[in-house]
Scaffold this motif. Structure first.
Motif, PDB file in Angstrom:
ATOM      1  N   MET A   1       0.847  -1.188   0.000  1.00  0.00           N
ATOM      2  CA  MET A   1       0.000   0.000   0.000  1.00  0.00           C
ATOM      3  C   MET A   1       0.895   1.254   0.000  1.00  0.00           C
ATOM      4  SD  MET A   1      -3.037   0.983   2.683  1.00  0.00           S
ATOM      5  CE  MET A   1      -3.750  -0.640   2.508  1.00  0.00           C
ATOM      6  N   GLU A   2       0.744   2.077  -1.008  1.00  0.00           N
ATOM      7  CA  GLU A   2       1.606   3.246  -1.164  1.00  0.00           C
ATOM      8  C   GLU A   2       0.992   4.464  -0.482  1.00  0.00           C
ATOM      9  OE1 GLU A   2       3.676   5.926  -4.738  1.00  0.00           O
ATOM     10  OE2 GLU A   2       2.508   4.122  -5.203  1.00  0.00           O
ATOM     11  N   LEU A   3       1.841   5.190   0.237  1.00  0.00           N
ATOM     12  CA  LEU A   3       1.402   6.383   0.952  1.00  0.00           C
ATOM     13  C   LEU A   3       1.552   7.613   0.069  1.00  0.00           C
ATOM     14  CD1 LEU A   3       0.550   7.556   3.767  1.00  0.00           C
ATOM     15  CD2 LEU A   3       2.980   7.941   4.180  1.00  0.00           C
ATOM     16  N   ASP A   4       0.481   8.351  -0.104  1.00  0.00           N
ATOM     17  CA  ASP A   4       0.529   9.627  -0.822  1.00  0.00           C
ATOM     18  C   ASP A   4       0.902  10.708   0.190  1.00  0.00           C
ATOM     19  OD1 ASP A   4       0.042  12.035  -2.162  1.00  0.00           O
ATOM     20  OD2 ASP A   4      -1.499  11.108  -3.414  1.00  0.00           O
ATOM     21  N   ARG A   5       2.187  11.017   0.265  1.00  0.00           N
ATOM     22  CA  ARG A   5       2.693  11.923   1.289  1.00  0.00           C
ATOM     23  C   ARG A   5       2.134  13.332   1.125  1.00  0.00           C
ATOM     24  NH1 ARG A   5       6.835   9.648   4.085  1.00  0.00           N
ATOM     25  NH2 ARG A   5       7.504  11.690   4.820  1.00  0.00           N
ATOM     26  N   LEU A   6       1.865  13.737  -0.108  1.00  0.00           N
ATOM     27  CA  LEU A   6       1.336  15.072  -0.335  1.00  0.00           C
ATOM     28  C   LEU A   6      -0.069  15.200   0.259  1.00  0.00           C
ATOM     29  CD1 LEU A   6       1.628  17.874  -1.566  1.00  0.00           C
ATOM     30  CD2 LEU A   6       0.799  16.933  -3.742  1.00  0.00           C
ATOM     31  N   VAL A   7      -0.904  14.202   0.033  1.00  0.00           N
ATOM     32  CA  VAL A   7      -2.256  14.236   0.580  1.00  0.00           C
ATOM     33  C   VAL A   7      -2.213  14.208   2.105  1.00  0.00           C
ATOM     34  CG1 VAL A   7      -4.431  12.976   0.768  1.00  0.00           C
ATOM     35  CG2 VAL A   7      -3.348  13.235  -1.458  1.00  0.00           C
ATOM     36  N   PHE A 149      -5.904  17.404  17.401  1.00  0.00           N
ATOM     37  CA  PHE A 149      -4.602  17.242  18.046  1.00  0.00           C
ATOM     38  C   PHE A 149      -4.128  15.791  17.917  1.00  0.00           C
ATOM     39  CE2 PHE A 149      -1.982  19.678  21.129  1.00  0.00           C
ATOM     40  CZ  PHE A 149      -1.044  18.696  21.430  1.00  0.00           C
ATOM     41  N   SER A 150      -4.981  14.852  18.320  1.00  0.00           N
ATOM     42  CA  SER A 150      -4.610  13.437  18.289  1.00  0.00           C
ATOM     43  C   SER A 150      -4.489  12.920  16.857  1.00  0.00           C
ATOM     44  CB  SER A 150      -5.659  12.615  19.045  1.00  0.00           C
ATOM     45  OG  SER A 150      -5.356  11.249  18.972  1.00  0.00           O
ATOM     46  N   LYS A 151      -5.397  13.309  15.992  1.00  0.00           N
ATOM     47  CA  LYS A 151      -5.310  12.870  14.600  1.00  0.00           C
ATOM     48  C   LYS A 151      -4.031  13.388  13.947  1.00  0.00           C
ATOM     49  CE  LYS A 151     -10.329  12.698  14.085  1.00  0.00           C
ATOM     50  NZ  LYS A 151     -11.529  13.429  13.602  1.00  0.00           N
ATOM     51  N   ALA A 152      -3.614  14.607  14.314  1.00  0.00           N
ATOM     52  CA  ALA A 152      -2.400  15.179  13.738  1.00  0.00           C
ATOM     53  C   ALA A 152      -1.176  14.356  14.110  1.00  0.00           C
ATOM     54  CB  ALA A 152      -2.228  16.626  14.194  1.00  0.00           C
ATOM     55  N   ILE A 153      -1.041  13.960  15.385  1.00  0.00           N
ATOM     56  CA  ILE A 153       0.156  13.191  15.748  1.00  0.00           C
ATOM     57  C   ILE A 153       0.106  11.780  15.173  1.00  0.00           C
ATOM     58  CG2 ILE A 153      -0.598  12.315  18.000  1.00  0.00           C
ATOM     59  CD1 ILE A 153       2.321  13.056  18.946  1.00  0.00           C
ATOM     60  N   LEU A 158       2.573   8.552  10.802  1.00  0.00           N
ATOM     61  CA  LEU A 158       2.436   7.828   9.537  1.00  0.00           C
ATOM     62  C   LEU A 158       3.448   8.326   8.510  1.00  0.00           C
ATOM     63  CD1 LEU A 158       0.654   5.703   8.053  1.00  0.00           C
ATOM     64  CD2 LEU A 158      -0.775   7.614   7.293  1.00  0.00           C
ATOM     65  N   LEU A 159       3.690   9.630   8.481  1.00  0.00           N
ATOM     66  CA  LEU A 159       4.709  10.190   7.582  1.00  0.00           C
ATOM     67  C   LEU A 159       6.121   9.830   8.017  1.00  0.00           C
ATOM     68  CD1 LEU A 159       3.550  13.840   6.745  1.00  0.00           C
ATOM     69  CD2 LEU A 159       3.543  11.855   5.235  1.00  0.00           C
TER      70      LEU A 159
END
Length: 236
Positions: A1-7, A149-153, A158-159
């Motif tokens: 599964m490839e991560l779209d870092r820009l999105v 806050f939690s979703k951001a960390i 993930l990045l």
């Protein structure tokens, strides 16, 4: 599964903006000495055994923290993330090694986990992200900032790293209010069964967790909320 870092980066920026609209500016740092200094000015707050520098040594590649600051530049929210590379160990094995070394029991001895444990930690190996130190000051606790806050960390992790699961500890009363799902976690589990529990934290903590693929789904869900011009692709 490839991560779209820009999105993912655009979703994180949107979460930062959402927190800012609620009066909390988010900043990322890898300097835990700086964090300990900031916490000296926050009554009754200090790093737990999981991130305290006298018990741990983390390189910048192993851990970071996300601070929330008010208009006066005061720390009013915090979350920290670290990568635990378990290898062939299970998460249960890691807990036994780590907690028995770093956490005291009521009688002054070290804690001791029961031989009987729930299956969540028995089934996890490889790379795991632990999220801790999660709090928001009382004056911001009711304005909904905990979610972004939690979703951001979670998404910053993930990045940052490849991992199997990200998890955090949570008080049972918070689960009754749907806190885990508001914060971007997709599952909850019972915590540790103790023979001799810790004196410095609650002994009945539960777990909130998300797998890596769960976080891909979170990115997709949140990316739908981006302006159409910025939402030309998904993370999967």
């Amino acid at each position: 599964m490839e991560l779209d870092r820009l999105v993912v980066s655009r979703v994180i920026a949107r979460l930062f903006d959402e927190a800012s609209q609620k009066g909390v500016r988010l900043e990322v740092s890898r300097d835990f000495g700086l964090l300990e200094g900031l916490l000296e000015h926050v009554p009754e707050k200090g790093l737990t055994e999981h991130f305290r520098r006298n018990l741990n040594t983390y390189s910048p590649q192993q851990a970071f923290w996300l601070g929330g600051f008010n208009q006066l530049g005061e720390l009013v929210g915090l979350a920290a993330a670290r990568l635990d590379q378990l290898g062939s160990w299970t998460l249960e094995k890691y807990w036994r090694e780590y907690w028995s070394r770093c956490y005291p029991a009521d009688d002054g001895s070290q804690v001791q986990m029961s031989d009987r444990q729930y299956r969540f930690a028995k089934d996890i190996q490889g790379d795991v992200v632990y999220l801790g130190e999660m709090w928001v000051a009382k004056q911001h606790a009711t304005n909904g900032v905990s979610g972004p806050f939690s979703k951001a960390i979670l998404l910053l992790s993930l990045l940052e790293w490849q991992f199997q699961v990200a998890y955090a500890w949570v008080r049972p009363a918070f689960l009754d209010r749907g806190f885990a799902f508001k914060c971007g976690f997709t599952s909850t589990h019972p915590g540790i069964i103790w023979d001799r529990g810790p004196a410095t934290i609650d002994q009945d903590l539960h777990i909130m967790a998300s797998s890596r693929s769960d976080l891909f789904d979170l990115v997709d869900l949140l990316s739908f909320e981006l302006p159409e011009a910025l939402n030309s692709s998904k993370s999967t």
